[in-house]
Structures are given as C-alpha cells and as structure tokens.
Design an enzyme around this catalytic site. Sequence first.
Site, PDB file in Angstrom:
ATOM      1  N   HIS A 124       2.347  10.613   2.647  1.00  0.00           N
ATOM      2  CA  HIS A 124       3.287  11.397   1.854  1.00  0.00           C
ATOM      3  C   HIS A 124       2.532  12.382   0.991  1.00  0.00           C
ATOM      4  CE1 HIS A 124       2.268   8.823  -1.418  1.00  0.00           C
ATOM      5  NE2 HIS A 124       2.803   7.769  -0.894  1.00  0.00           N
TER       6      HIS A 124
ATOM      7  N   ARG B 232      -0.787  -3.329  -3.231  1.00  0.00           N
ATOM      8  CA  ARG B 232      -0.194  -2.193  -2.529  1.00  0.00           C
ATOM      9  C   ARG B 232      -1.288  -1.509  -1.701  1.00  0.00           C
ATOM     10  NH1 ARG B 232       4.663  -0.595  -4.269  1.00  0.00           N
ATOM     11  NH2 ARG B 232       4.380   1.543  -3.546  1.00  0.00           N
TER      12      ARG B 232
ATOM     13  N   CYS C 133       7.235   7.550   4.437  1.00  0.00           N
ATOM     14  CA  CYS C 133       7.088   6.401   3.540  1.00  0.00           C
ATOM     15  C   CYS C 133       8.370   5.573   3.425  1.00  0.00           C
ATOM     16  CB  CYS C 133       6.566   6.880   2.193  1.00  0.00           C
ATOM     17  SG  CYS C 133       5.665   5.573   1.358  1.00  0.00           S
TER      18      CYS C 133
HETATM   19  N1  GLN Z   1       9.193   1.356  -1.487  1.00  0.00           N
HETATM   20  C1  GLN Z   1       8.283   1.386  -0.429  1.00  0.00           C
HETATM   21  C2  GLN Z   1       7.049   0.539  -0.612  1.00  0.00           C
HETATM   22  O1  GLN Z   1       6.436   0.478  -1.667  1.00  0.00           O
HETATM   23  C3  GLN Z   1       7.906   2.832  -0.148  1.00  0.00           C
HETATM   24  C4  GLN Z   1       7.245   3.488  -1.298  1.00  0.00           C
HETATM   25  C5  GLN Z   1       7.046   4.934  -1.115  1.00  0.00           C
HETATM   26  O2  GLN Z   1       7.892   5.668  -0.563  1.00  0.00           O
HETATM   27  N2  GLN Z   1       5.932   5.377  -1.625  1.00  0.00           N
HETATM   28  O3  GLN Z   1       6.672  -0.097   0.315  1.00  0.00           O
END
Ligand code: GLN
Length: 244
Positions: free
Chosen positions: A194, A128, A94
Amino acid sequence: MELRVLSLYPEQMNIYADRGNIVFLQRRCEWRGIGFSHAGAGPGDAVDPGAHDLFYIGGGQDRDQRMVAADMVASKRESLVGAVDDGAALLAVCGGYQLLGNSYQLGEEVLPGLGLAELETVREPGARLIGNVAIEVDLGGGPNLLAGFENHGGRTYLGAGAQPLGRVLEGHGNNGRDGFEGVRRDNLIGTYLHGPLLPKNAWLADHLIAQALERRYGTRPQLEPLDDAFEDAAHAGARAAAGA
Ligand code: GLN
C-alpha cells in the site's frame, strides 16, 4: 477514450494514499489525452458492472472492514463477480485485498469476503507484518518488480487453485512464511503493497489503464510513453528501501 474508475467505500477504505493512487491514474490519462471519470460506491450503493472498467478497494483497519464487509457482500458482490468475469480490472490493496477472499477471521469473529479469489485471511497472534517489500511479478510481459510498503496483522493463505501476484524478494508478503505476495486472476489483483503503490510502480498503473481500456474499446491501446523521471526515482527509492 475514457478510463472509468469506481472506488468501493472511498470513505471507509482509504488509509495510506489510496486517493493518491487514483489521482496518479487520472494524471497518466490526462497527460495522454485520455478521458478520466471517477465515482465512488459506499454502503448500500448498487454497482453497475458495465459502467466502470477499473474497480479499486483501498486499505482499511479491522474496524473499517467490519463496517463494510457484510454490506459489500450483500450490495456489490454479484455485480463485482460479473464485472471481473467480463474482464474488468480490479485492484484491491491491503484491507481491501483481505476482503476479496472467502473470509477474514478475527478471533471468534469471521467477516465475510467477496469470494472473488480463493484465499482466507486470519488474524493470528504475533507481530504485525510491517516494512518495505519488493516482489517479482510477471503479468504476461516478462518479469517485473513491484516495490512498496506493507503493514498488516492479518495473514493471508491462498487456496490450492489461487495464483499469487508475485514472489517475495524482500519483506513478508501474504503471511511471512510461504514466500507469496498477493493474488491475481483474470484482471484482478490483490496486494498488501500500500502507500503510493501506483506512483512507485508506474508500470503497474499503465498496465491497469490498458486492461481497463481494452475491456471498453475491444483492443489493447498502445499507451504513449511519458517522461517518468520522478516515477523512476520513486521506484528506485522504494526498491532500495526494501534492499532489492
Ligand atoms: N486491517 C488489516 C490488517 O491489519 C489491514 C490493514 C491495512 O489495510 N493496513 O491485517
């Protein structure tokens, strides 16, 4: 034999069960009578490319990535490139995966990456990319399935010469558009999957252990099979959650 693992920025890059992935590697070694050592490298720490055979970078929020990106390039890039070129295994998850590339662009701001893989990540407008995911991968031993969970705002685009880790069966993957998930080159793997990635996909944990031991001892070990009843159930559950 001993598996030697180094976590990069374990204090900063550790959201979502990253420590659990390490414990899982430890247990699978211990259950087979293989030694295990684990160290961390934080801000400013130099990395000895020959001292460890499996490197791990966990997940991180944008703010964590801001804290480590420049430091990582300045204090660790050269050693990590040397280690990967020399056959070390590297797993980046991630936020850590995003930092393997050339850059992570957040609006006006551009965070530098390690340049270990030909990819760029961009924080684009839009929701997201969250949910259960299943991907089909072939790391050389025939098709296999990785099941897990993704949660990222950044969208990752692979360069023309980059090889994806897998093909999305269910979920969003790198950017929700091109059907690719993650990246791989040599013994490096980057992925958005993850949470407890390794406990849910024990075969990947064993693959990493074997690669790392092969680098240290010169021959690929035949890892003793384990009773994987719980691991198989976790894999089946993650797979079913993704609808694959
Ligand atoms: N900060 C990154 C994003 O949101 C990765 C997030 C994460 O490791 N879950 O794209």
